[in-house]
Scaffold this motif. Structure first.
Motif, PDB file in Angstrom:
ATOM      1  N   MET A   1       0.849  -1.163   0.000  1.00  0.00           N
ATOM      2  CA  MET A   1       0.000   0.000   0.000  1.00  0.00           C
ATOM      3  C   MET A   1       0.901   1.234   0.000  1.00  0.00           C
ATOM      4  SD  MET A   1      -2.992   0.921   2.721  1.00  0.00           S
ATOM      5  CE  MET A   1      -1.981   1.702   3.938  1.00  0.00           C
ATOM      6  N   ARG A   2       0.595   2.164  -0.921  1.00  0.00           N
ATOM      7  CA  ARG A   2       1.448   3.329  -1.050  1.00  0.00           C
ATOM      8  C   ARG A   2       0.607   4.561  -1.357  1.00  0.00           C
ATOM      9  NH1 ARG A   2       6.132   4.169  -5.309  1.00  0.00           N
ATOM     10  NH2 ARG A   2       4.406   3.633  -6.639  1.00  0.00           N
ATOM     11  N   VAL A   3       0.933   5.668  -0.712  1.00  0.00           N
ATOM     12  CA  VAL A   3       0.312   6.969  -0.958  1.00  0.00           C
ATOM     13  C   VAL A   3       1.423   7.949  -1.299  1.00  0.00           C
ATOM     14  CG1 VAL A   3      -0.962   8.900   0.059  1.00  0.00           C
ATOM     15  CG2 VAL A   3      -1.606   6.547   0.632  1.00  0.00           C
ATOM     16  N   LEU A   4       1.296   8.598  -2.444  1.00  0.00           N
ATOM     17  CA  LEU A   4       2.252   9.623  -2.848  1.00  0.00           C
ATOM     18  C   LEU A   4       1.488  10.904  -3.156  1.00  0.00           C
ATOM     19  CD1 LEU A   4       4.343   7.459  -5.329  1.00  0.00           C
ATOM     20  CD2 LEU A   4       5.034   8.159  -3.044  1.00  0.00           C
ATOM     21  N   VAL A   5       1.850  11.982  -2.501  1.00  0.00           N
ATOM     22  CA  VAL A   5       1.301  13.300  -2.788  1.00  0.00           C
ATOM     23  C   VAL A   5       2.488  14.146  -3.206  1.00  0.00           C
ATOM     24  CG1 VAL A   5       0.048  15.282  -1.868  1.00  0.00           C
ATOM     25  CG2 VAL A   5      -0.569  12.980  -1.131  1.00  0.00           C
ATOM     26  N   GLN A   6       2.471  14.611  -4.452  1.00  0.00           N
ATOM     27  CA  GLN A   6       3.675  15.216  -5.012  1.00  0.00           C
ATOM     28  C   GLN A   6       3.336  16.289  -6.034  1.00  0.00           C
ATOM     29  OE1 GLN A   6       4.955  11.365  -6.500  1.00  0.00           O
ATOM     30  NE2 GLN A   6       4.642  12.042  -8.621  1.00  0.00           N
ATOM     31  N   ILE A  59      -5.623  10.017   3.205  1.00  0.00           N
ATOM     32  CA  ILE A  59      -5.674   9.062   2.089  1.00  0.00           C
ATOM     33  C   ILE A  59      -5.253   7.675   2.560  1.00  0.00           C
ATOM     34  CG2 ILE A  59      -4.730   8.480  -0.182  1.00  0.00           C
ATOM     35  CD1 ILE A  59      -4.514  11.522  -0.692  1.00  0.00           C
ATOM     36  N   THR A  60      -4.263   7.588   3.431  1.00  0.00           N
ATOM     37  CA  THR A  60      -3.852   6.291   3.975  1.00  0.00           C
ATOM     38  C   THR A  60      -5.008   5.624   4.707  1.00  0.00           C
ATOM     39  OG1 THR A  60      -1.537   6.962   4.140  1.00  0.00           O
ATOM     40  CG2 THR A  60      -2.250   5.147   5.566  1.00  0.00           C
ATOM     41  N   LYS A  61      -5.756   6.394   5.464  1.00  0.00           N
ATOM     42  CA  LYS A  61      -6.895   5.839   6.200  1.00  0.00           C
ATOM     43  C   LYS A  61      -7.937   5.252   5.256  1.00  0.00           C
ATOM     44  CE  LYS A  61     -10.350   7.051   9.644  1.00  0.00           C
ATOM     45  NZ  LYS A  61     -10.933   8.109  10.465  1.00  0.00           N
ATOM     46  N   MET A  67      -8.667  -1.640   1.566  1.00  0.00           N
ATOM     47  CA  MET A  67      -7.941  -2.918   1.679  1.00  0.00           C
ATOM     48  C   MET A  67      -8.745  -3.940   2.473  1.00  0.00           C
ATOM     49  SD  MET A  67      -4.755  -2.667   0.214  1.00  0.00           S
ATOM     50  CE  MET A  67      -3.738  -3.832   1.078  1.00  0.00           C
ATOM     51  N   SER A  68      -9.388  -3.496   3.537  1.00  0.00           N
ATOM     52  CA  SER A  68     -10.143  -4.440   4.370  1.00  0.00           C
ATOM     53  C   SER A  68     -11.511  -4.769   3.782  1.00  0.00           C
ATOM     54  CB  SER A  68     -10.290  -3.905   5.795  1.00  0.00           C
ATOM     55  OG  SER A  68     -11.101  -2.750   5.815  1.00  0.00           O
ATOM     56  N   LEU A  72      -8.034  -6.591  -0.750  1.00  0.00           N
ATOM     57  CA  LEU A  72      -7.055  -6.277  -1.788  1.00  0.00           C
ATOM     58  C   LEU A  72      -5.678  -6.798  -1.409  1.00  0.00           C
ATOM     59  CD1 LEU A  72      -8.015  -2.544  -2.477  1.00  0.00           C
ATOM     60  CD2 LEU A  72      -8.763  -4.585  -3.725  1.00  0.00           C
ATOM     61  N   ALA A  73      -4.921  -7.166  -2.409  1.00  0.00           N
ATOM     62  CA  ALA A  73      -3.525  -7.533  -2.192  1.00  0.00           C
ATOM     63  C   ALA A  73      -2.656  -6.279  -2.075  1.00  0.00           C
ATOM     64  CB  ALA A  73      -3.023  -8.400  -3.348  1.00  0.00           C
ATOM     65  N   ASP A  74      -3.081  -5.209  -2.750  1.00  0.00           N
ATOM     66  CA  ASP A  74      -2.305  -3.973  -2.725  1.00  0.00           C
ATOM     67  C   ASP A  74      -3.168  -2.835  -3.257  1.00  0.00           C
ATOM     68  OD1 ASP A  74      -0.137  -2.327  -2.263  1.00  0.00           O
ATOM     69  OD2 ASP A  74       1.135  -3.211  -3.828  1.00  0.00           O
ATOM     70  N   ALA A  75      -2.768  -1.609  -2.942  1.00  0.00           N
ATOM     71  CA  ALA A  75      -3.454  -0.417  -3.445  1.00  0.00           C
ATOM     72  C   ALA A  75      -2.456   0.725  -3.511  1.00  0.00           C
ATOM     73  CB  ALA A  75      -4.632  -0.046  -2.553  1.00  0.00           C
ATOM     74  N   LEU A  76      -2.695   1.629  -4.447  1.00  0.00           N
ATOM     75  CA  LEU A  76      -1.812   2.768  -4.683  1.00  0.00           C
ATOM     76  C   LEU A  76      -2.649   3.996  -4.985  1.00  0.00           C
ATOM     77  CD1 LEU A  76       0.960   4.128  -5.590  1.00  0.00           C
ATOM     78  CD2 LEU A  76       0.412   3.231  -7.878  1.00  0.00           C
ATOM     79  N   VAL A  77      -2.266   5.130  -4.402  1.00  0.00           N
ATOM     80  CA  VAL A  77      -2.822   6.426  -4.774  1.00  0.00           C
ATOM     81  C   VAL A  77      -1.659   7.392  -4.969  1.00  0.00           C
ATOM     82  CG1 VAL A  77      -4.151   8.440  -4.020  1.00  0.00           C
ATOM     83  CG2 VAL A  77      -5.038   6.147  -3.589  1.00  0.00           C
TER      84      VAL A  77
END
Length: 146
Positions: A1-6, A59-61, A67-68, A72-77
């Motif tokens: 699981m990954r969150v990127l704000v850029q 966003i992580t929350k 995911m629950s 999901l096996a994984d998620a990305l934003v």
């Protein structure tokens, strides 16, 4: 699981390849990339603002909830901020699951959340001036199904 704000642009294809790699048992990967559109033909730029730290936490929350809810096996934003031009990528969501229905539903849920609840503020700068983008009833209605 990954969150990127850029503020930097991202390569959606490279991000999707990185996200998809190494997941055994995954039967579905779904992705969506949002781009800046110029509906009226006079958009000079869209400026997206946020509060660093608070945005990533929010966003992580919601990613953890997705995911629950959908196993999901994984998620990305990935979500950009700063000044963006027509055609620039704003955001990307990717989900991976054993089955396609879960991956599609989770991605749709995440996109609805990002559109309506994520702590970003958007200002459109047009030939006529600038204005903050207001929430749309349709976006709020989309959240009711979750």
């Amino acid at each position: 699981m990954r969150v990127l704000v850029q503020s930097e642009a991202f390569d959606a294809g490279a991000e999707l390849n990185r996200f998809s790699a190494g997941h055994s048992g995954v039967g579905a990967v779904v992705s969506f990339t949002g781009v800046v559109r110029d509906s009226d033909g006079d958009l000079q730029e869209m400026v997206i603002e946020h509060y660093p730290g608070m945005t990533e936490k929010a966003i992580t929350k919601i990613l953890e909830e997705a995911m629950s809810r959908w196993a999901l096996a994984d998620a990305l934003v990935i979500h950009r901020h700063g000044p963006l031009k027509t055609g620039d990528q704003i955001m990307m969501v990717a989900t991976a699951s054993a089955h396609r229905a879960a991956a599609f539903e989770a991605a749709d849920f995440l996109m609805d959340y990002l559109k309506s609840r994520a702590p970003f503020w958007k200002k459109e700068v047009t030939d006529a001036g600038s204005a903050w983008v207001e929430a749309k009833d349709a976006d709020e209605d989309a959240l009711k199904r979750w």
